[in-house]
Design an enzyme around this catalytic site. Sequence first.
Site, PDB file in Angstrom:
ATOM      1  N   LYS A  43     -41.175  54.023  21.976  1.00 45.18           N
ATOM      2  CA  LYS A  43     -42.116  54.546  22.968  1.00 45.18           C
ATOM      3  C   LYS A  43     -41.955  53.711  24.226  1.00 45.18           C
ATOM      4  O   LYS A  43     -42.214  52.502  24.214  1.00 45.18           O
ATOM      5  CB  LYS A  43     -43.536  54.450  22.433  1.00 45.18           C
ATOM      6  CG  LYS A  43     -44.546  55.156  23.296  1.00 45.18           C
ATOM      7  CD  LYS A  43     -45.831  55.381  22.529  1.00 45.18           C
ATOM      8  CE  LYS A  43     -45.654  56.352  21.391  1.00 45.18           C
ATOM      9  NZ  LYS A  43     -46.405  57.580  21.531  1.00 45.18           N
ATOM     10  N   ASP A 145     -58.355  58.506  21.343  1.00 41.17           N
ATOM     11  CA  ASP A 145     -57.602  59.752  21.576  1.00 41.17           C
ATOM     12  C   ASP A 145     -57.060  60.316  20.267  1.00 41.17           C
ATOM     13  O   ASP A 145     -55.908  60.725  20.180  1.00 41.17           O
ATOM     14  CB  ASP A 145     -56.465  59.484  22.570  1.00 41.17           C
ATOM     15  CG  ASP A 145     -55.822  60.780  23.073  1.00 41.17           C
ATOM     16  OD1 ASP A 145     -56.533  61.806  23.150  1.00 41.17           O
ATOM     17  OD2 ASP A 145     -54.618  60.772  23.373  1.00 41.17           O
TER      18      ASP A 145
END
Length: 326
Positions: A43, A145
Amino acid sequence: MEKDSLSRADQQYECVAEIGEGAYGKVFKARDLKNGGRFVALKRVRVQTSEEGMPLSTIREVAVLRHLETFEHPNVVRLFDVCTVSRTDRETKLTLVFEHVDQDLTTYLDKVPEPGVPTETIKDMMFQLLRGLDFLHSHRVVHRDLKPQNILVTSSGQIKLADFGLARIYSFQMALTSVVVTLWYRAPEVLLQSSYATPVDLWSVGCIFAEMFRRKPLFRGSSDVDQLGKILDIIGLPGEEDWPRDVALPRQAFHSKSAQPIEKFVTDIDELGKDLLLKCLTFNPAKRISAYGALNHPYFQDLERYKDNLNSHLPSNQSTSELNTA
């Protein structure tokens, strides 16, 4: 964090494919050349820096992730490595190296054959999800989230939470992208821009729980106000005492309505499952069930094989329901 102008990340990890791009940056499937060619997920995130270097908030978040990794919790995605490379005086490229899992819950639900996910599988997955979440909350980490796209499902049915503890790291990258972050799993207090803490994650869990039965989202709003309206259409308008005081949008902005039976929208859910779902989808965060409370709900009473080792991942006497965000 190791900093290397020659980009150690590029030397050690060979990208195979881009597997995702969101508000947080790009994600690549790669081979770890120093560890037998195992697959990992890279990432890559851009972080704003100053003369003093990387922001303290970023360093803290990475330190928390490193600390959580030492526990090797079975329901939390593994963080193998962190690399940084300075791009300019004002920007650093941060590469987070996670274990690679082939599918997320969205993909899993899309692929499951009719008539859908077996109820026992839903129960099993929910317990694992809550176990991972309670671990995060007990270490003062709020996910913020939680959604099907960052709940990973291994080939053996193991659930792993991803994309947690990175809110401040992501803030700069998100400002650079135009990707819309979904509102469908956001708690009312977030939509109202009120103060929030760990209960926001339990609201998301409730939305995901319903989606496992429905195979489509429960609340599909197009804006913060529209999302809130869709929530209140189902759970009803809460009393004045449950509406947050510190928000611009008053309770009077919404029509008074009663709660609808949740089984009208989530069929095949049993009475205990319905009770747990409604405890997650409680408007007032102070009255919402905690992850630890949910794990001990009667809905899971026949999953003793999990409860046997639950306590090995929990600090003693840790209350997880009232942790505030910094």
